[in-house]
Design an enzyme around this catalytic site. Structure first.
Site, PDB file in Angstrom:
ATOM      1  N   CYS A   1       0.860  -1.180   0.000  1.00 13.41           N
ATOM      2  CA  CYS A   1       0.000   0.000   0.000  1.00 13.41           C
ATOM      3  C   CYS A   1       0.898   1.233   0.000  1.00 13.41           C
ATOM      4  O   CYS A   1       2.099   1.121  -0.209  1.00 13.41           O
ATOM      5  CB  CYS A   1      -1.008  -0.008   1.152  1.00 13.41           C
ATOM      6  SG  CYS A   1      -0.314   0.256   2.779  1.00 13.41           S
TER       7      CYS A   1
ATOM      8  N   CYS B   1       2.739   1.177  -8.390  1.00  9.08           N
ATOM      9  CA  CYS B   1       3.451  -0.066  -8.081  1.00  9.08           C
ATOM     10  C   CYS B   1       4.626  -0.262  -9.038  1.00  9.08           C
ATOM     11  O   CYS B   1       4.444  -0.260 -10.253  1.00  9.08           O
ATOM     12  CB  CYS B   1       2.496  -1.263  -8.189  1.00  9.08           C
ATOM     13  SG  CYS B   1       3.253  -2.827  -7.717  1.00  9.08           S
TER      14      CYS B   1
ATOM     15  N   CYS C   1      -4.386  -0.547  -2.058  1.00  2.27           N
ATOM     16  CA  CYS C   1      -4.916   0.806  -2.182  1.00  2.27           C
ATOM     17  C   CYS C   1      -4.676   1.286  -3.599  1.00  2.27           C
ATOM     18  O   CYS C   1      -3.756   0.828  -4.278  1.00  2.27           O
ATOM     19  CB  CYS C   1      -4.325   1.762  -1.151  1.00  2.27           C
ATOM     20  SG  CYS C   1      -2.651   2.296  -1.459  1.00  2.27           S
TER      21      CYS C   1
END
Length: 134
Positions: A8, A88, A81
């Protein structure tokens, strides 16, 4: 044993709760770690006290930056999230990346943390199980 990373933004609440829950409930086939795209460096105290109350907390859990796990060979990376999903990084050794978002309970009533933990158990654990344990 399969490895899963729960990712996250701050690595202070949702990802730590998911890490603890997976390790407590699925430790026979999966080892979970968590990290943050921009780790806060501290665990949300409400999340930690809830995990302690449930018996899921381990002293090794802490907020960590992504650089500490980027080279780990994960079988699965889960973003929890939307911000982490959008930012990412590519994991050179990850087999698969999936996104299962949960609303951040930080700053809300303490009951919201328990609701988030329940959602993680009901929604995320079956997915991790089907991806890594079946």
């Amino acid at each position: 044993m399969k490895n899963v990373l729960i990712l996250c933004t701050g690595n202070s609440c949702r990802s730590i709760m998911a890490e603890a829950l997976i390790n407590a409930k699925m430790g026979d086939c999966v080892y979970a770690q968590s990290s943050g795209v921009k780790a806060s460096g501290k665990v949300n105290p409400n999340a930690q006290s809830l995990l302690e109350e449930k018996g899921y907390w381990k002293d090794v859990y802490h907020s960590k930056v992504i650089d500490t796990v980027i080279d780990t060979p994960f079988d699965l990376v889960v973003t929890v999230c939307d911000h982490a999903h959008e930012t990412c990084p590519m994991f050179p050794k990850a087999v698969k990346t999936i996104h299962v978002a949960f609303e951040d309970p930080s700053g809300k009533a303490v009951e919201e943390y328990a609701k988030t933990l329940d959602l993680i158990e009901k929604e995320l654990l079956p997915i991790v199980k089907s991806e890594l344990c079946d």
